[in-house]
Design an enzyme around this catalytic site. Structure first.
Site: not given
Ligand code: F6R
Length: 588
Positions: A2, A27, A74, A100-101, A467, A471, A474, A490, A583
């Site tokens: 949050c 967040r 969140w 938050n937590g 990666e 992208k 998500e 495979h 995030k």
């Molecule tokens: C994907 C994304 C997540 C973060 C992951 C780690 O676009 O943003 O997969 O890469 O949650 O986050 P950090 O880098 O902040 O540890």
């Protein structure tokens, strides 16, 4: 996760809090609320929905007063609804909390307080906090002491901002979740992250675990276990507020993709002394582990290839959440390199804490200054990407690749060569985006209705396929999977049929073998999109990306980031706030 904020000053708190909470929406954005202390006491407004939705219904700026708290939620404990939204009040309505937590022992505390006659109206763990504070005040403690006692009792990781109606002060405290204090002229800010208040001040104090800040006419920071006052360094943040705004762009995602020409260069601008220190750690270690989650993990996988090719060095790559399983290989000679944009990801923090318990050395590659990770690791390399607001990691990924490339080259004394390579690559980003932008819009229009999409790449392009898939899925919610080129046959080949899109990430080094894999999928009817420096008759759609040798992964991901963005737009989705995602993931 949050976002929490608090303001104590002389301006209209509701306006500042609304702006702040908007900037923390990355967040979490399932509910939002605000409480301001006005002439008639604390008034709370809150509801389910994102900031704009709830503000359109409740008009937060009608709240008058110059002290207040706000929250963007969140959900973790308790479903998404108006009652569970923060702030939460004590039974006597005089103590107000945003949190938050997780309060791990909230059931036990709730039972204790219920036995003392307290009532609870929400399903949240948070509601025990204001009521415990009230309980201590009812028993003769001051607000400050009541908060201190409460904080000593609650278990779990948390950041809280607590406001008292009778005292007209707010207290912010943290353990395990981030909280920063902003210091202005005659005003103070508390927030989960600096962009919340960076328009108002660039002076920041990073609170450490088990610290609380009391904001009255002045500020004081104490350890809430010992009660001792801590005198902390004031940091000046080195990026401007403009960097945390969308500017001319419609979305942060597009802005951040476009910033990469600059951010890759910035990531390469590391002090030679710092890189030397990190290189000594790498070369002196007997066992190097790279750990991260999600996109950061993909950067680690990429780095394992770069270290192998350039430094002829084997590095172990692990998902941070799996790190504990390697306990028997950890010693004081082990180096753990933690890669994280936020520096707050719970799995990464857990891995590093575990490594430290085993005496390992720790190095971080991180974007957020003052984050928990930077305080845990003995050496930190900042990515210098500036604030990344979109939930998806884009610019932070290429910055991580840049720093890891610098380290691999430095391990064999070729720092300058790496820097030159990265600066050259950075110089190609803007042209690349301009050249491919329209084609990617067109491609997104063609692909927006597909259910599945596959990405293949060999060698350095394999982690880019992983990666790229992340992208796409998500942000567009299209099922996408990345594979090493040879691996598709495979099993997954069973899913390839007429019209299924396969993105082939091809490089000069991988071409001969990847072509075999492309032919295999073409023979089953796949629609092949080539991301390559040269066209090939096998491609049904071609995106030209300049070859960059060992830095291929840096450029190769950019078309996929853009494709993912345009797929989201084509499907009418908000690219900055994908469903179910926040995030940084601060729970294990
Ligand atoms: C994907 C994304 C997540 C973060 C992951 C780690 O676009 O943003 O997969 O890469 O949650 O986050 P950090 O880098 O902040 O540890």
């Amino acid at each position: 996760m949050c976002g929490i904020v608090g303001y104590k000053g002389f301006k209209k708190a509701s306006k500042i809090l609304l702006d702040s909470v908007r900037r923390l929406e990355y967040r979490g954005y399932d509910s939002v609320g605000m409480a301001v202390l006005g002439e008639s006491g604390i008034i709370v407004k809150k509801g389910a929905g994102n900031v704009d939705k709830v503000n359109n219904e409740l008009f937060f700026e009608e709240l008058e007063g110059s002290i207040g708290v706000a929250h963007t939620r969140w959900a973790t404990t308790g479903e998404v609804n108006n009652v569970n939204s923060h702030p939460h009040l004590s039974n006597n309505n005089k103590i107000c909390v945003v949190h938050n937590g997780i309060v791990e022992n909230y059931q036990e505390i709730k039972k204790f307080l219920e036995n003392k006659g307290f009532c609870f109206i929400s399903q949240t763990d948070t509601e025990v906090i204001p009521n415990y504070v009230q309980y201590f005040i009812d028993n003769g403690e001051s607000f400050e002491d009541a908060v201190k006692k409460t904080l000593r009792i609650i278990k779990g990781s948390f950041a809280v901002v607590i406001m008292s109606e009778d005292d007209g002060i707010i207290i912010g405290a943290r353990r395990g979740s981030p909280l920063v204090l902003g210091i202005g002229f005659g005003e103070f800010f508390l927030a989960s992250d600096v962009p919340a208040f960076s328009e108002c001040t660039d002076k920041v104090v990073y609170l450490d675990d088990d610290e609380f800040a009391v904001l009255g006419d002045d500020y004081h920071i104490y350890d809430f276990n010992t009660g001792r006052e801590n005198f902390k360094k004031i940091n000046i943040i080195n990026w401007s507020f403009e960097q945390a705004k969308k500017g001319e762009y419609e979305h942060f995602m597009l802005k951040e993709i476009n910033e990469q020409g600059n951010t890759i260069k910035k990531a390469a601008e590391q002090s030679i002394e710092l890189i030397r220190e990190a290189t000594d750690l790498i070369n002196g270690a007997c066992g190097v582990f790279l750990v991260g989650c999600g996109t950061s993990y993909h950067a680690c996988v990429s780095a394992s290839y770069i270290f192998s090719k350039i430094a002829k060095k084997h590095v172990n790559v692990l998902l941070a959440s799996e790190f504990r399983n390697y306990e028997h290989f950890l010693s004081s000679n082990t180096l753990v390199i933690a890669v994280s944009q936020s520096g707050e990801t719970a799995d990464v923090i857990d891995a590093v804490s575990f490594a430290k318990k085993h005496g390992c050395r720790t190095l971080s590659i991180v974007n957020v200054m003052g984050s928990t990770l930077t305080r845990l690791c003995s050496l930190n390399i900042m990515m210098n990407a500036g604030p990344e607001i979109c939930v998806l990691s884009t610019k932070s990924y290429t910055s991580q690749l840049a720093v890891l490339t610098l380290l691999a080259y430095s391990a064999v004394d070729k720092f300058k060569q790496a820097k030159k390579l990265l600066v050259d690559v950075a110089g190609k980003v803007n042209d690349l985006i301009n050249n491919i932008n329209d084609d990617l819009k067109l491609l997104a229009g063609k692909l927006k209705r597909v259910n599945d999409l596959f990405l293949i790449g060999r060698d350095l392009a394999y982690p880019s396929a992983l990666e790229g898939a992340l992208k796409i899925k998500e942000v567009s919610y299209i099922h996408a999977e990345g594979f090493a080129g040879a691996e598709l046959k495979h099993g997954t080949m069973a899913l390839i049929q007429d019209g299924v899109p396969v993105i082939a990430l091809n490089t000069r080094g991988t071409n001969d073998l990847l072509v075999n894999n492309i032919m295999e999928v073409k023979a089953r009817g796949a629609f092949v999109i080539g991301i390559d420096s040269r066209n090939n008759e096998l491609y049904d759609f071609f995106i030209k990306v300049p070859g960059a040798d060992i830095a291929d992964p840096v450029l190769m991901i950019i078309p996929i980031q853009l494709l993912a963005y345009y797929l989201a737009l084509a499907k009418n989705l908000n690219p900055d706030q994908p469903r179910n995602l926040a995030k940084s993931v601060t729970v294990k």
